[in-house]
Design a protein around this motif. Structure first.
Motif, PDB file in Angstrom:
ATOM      1  N   ILE A 158       0.924  -1.148  -0.207  1.00 30.22           N
ATOM      2  CA  ILE A 158       0.068   0.039  -0.211  1.00 30.22           C
ATOM      3  C   ILE A 158       0.867   1.228  -0.131  1.00 30.22           C
ATOM      4  O   ILE A 158       0.134   2.343  -0.138  1.00 30.22           O
ATOM      5  N   GLU A 159       2.169   1.306   0.061  1.00 29.83           N
ATOM      6  CA  GLU A 159       3.251   2.385   0.056  1.00 29.83           C
ATOM      7  C   GLU A 159       2.671   3.545  -0.736  1.00 29.83           C
ATOM      8  O   GLU A 159       2.699   4.500  -0.232  1.00 29.83           O
ATOM      9  N   PHE A 160       2.790   3.379  -1.949  1.00 27.28           N
ATOM     10  CA  PHE A 160       2.571   4.355  -2.856  1.00 27.28           C
ATOM     11  C   PHE A 160       0.844   4.980  -2.897  1.00 27.28           C
ATOM     12  O   PHE A 160       0.776   6.149  -2.874  1.00 27.28           O
ATOM     13  N   ALA A 161       0.193   3.889  -2.723  1.00 29.69           N
ATOM     14  CA  ALA A 161      -1.233   4.357  -2.676  1.00 29.69           C
ATOM     15  C   ALA A 161      -1.607   5.332  -1.304  1.00 29.69           C
ATOM     16  O   ALA A 161      -2.188   6.238  -1.494  1.00 29.69           O
ATOM     17  N   ALA A 162      -0.965   4.753  -0.252  1.00 29.07           N
ATOM     18  CA  ALA A 162      -1.167   5.761   1.082  1.00 29.07           C
ATOM     19  C   ALA A 162      -0.437   6.867   1.010  1.00 29.07           C
ATOM     20  O   ALA A 162      -0.693   7.862   1.200  1.00 29.07           O
TER      21      ALA A 162
END
Length: 206
Positions: A167-171
């Motif tokens: 989820i790093e980029f989306a978060a």
């Protein structure tokens, strides 16, 4: 002590009063960072729209969402329209809301089972079991490439990694959009600012 601290506080306050004229740079930076992200995402969905609809609706290898054509249309429109509006700094706060929703959908339907990391790094914080197990696989892949491939050429553009798709980029994009809801398009550097400036001037002259 006060005779030393008070002049410093005055200088700091004076510095901050001048700094406010540049506070639009932060919002502009966020907008310009996000524009290509959403433009590319929306363009890819539009270019392969039938595949996008099938992926949205398929419960076996896709997202299994209801009304996949409608959902794909909304996601594609939000990303393409959002990229244009963010570039202009027009309706910045309003367009940030549907873009945040698309990020939440991406987080909970696509990325969450993979944990936090976008790129698998067993040494990084929040490394889950899937990431930890990737170290052995990556090392084995390197051995195969070094034995049977031109490893120096293959890695000349960068190191090999394993995509964890967490989820790093989306978060991160979600947090940036949340900041834009607070900041708006930015002082001097957005259509929003000049529209608001014109409206206030119009009302003051009535």
């Amino acid at each position: 002590m006060n005779k030393f601290i008070y002049p410093l506080l005055l200088r700091y306050q004076n510095f901050c009063s001048h700094l406010k004229h540049f506070d639009g740079i932060a919002a502009l930076s966020l907008r310009l960072f996000l524009v290509p992200v959403f433009w590319m995402a929306g363009s890819n969905k539009l270019a392969h729209f039938a595949d996008t609809v099938e992926w949205f609706g398929n419960p076996d290898w896709g997202l299994g969402l209801p009304f996949p054509t409608l959902m794909a249309t909304l996601a594609t429109s939000a990303e393409l329209g959002g990229a244009i509006l963010l570039a202009l700094g027009l309706a910045t706060r309003w367009i940030s809301i549907p873009l945040m929703i698309t990020m939440l959908v991406a987080i909970f339907t696509v990325h969450l089972p993979n944990g936090w990391q976008a790129i698998a790094d067993p040494q990084a914080p929040f490394a889950n079991m899937q990431v930890m197990e990737s170290a052995e696989k990556l090392e084995k892949a390197r051995e195969i490439l070094m034995t049977y491939g031109n490893y120096d050429w293959l890695t000349s553009s960068g190191s090999f990694v394993i995509l964890n798709n967490g989820i790093e980029f989306a978060a991160t994009y979600f947090v940036m959009l949340l900041a834009l809801i607070v900041l708006g398009g930015g002082r001097y550097v957005s259509v929003d600012y000049w529209l608001n400036h014109w409206i206030e001037k119009f009302h003051s002259e009535k």
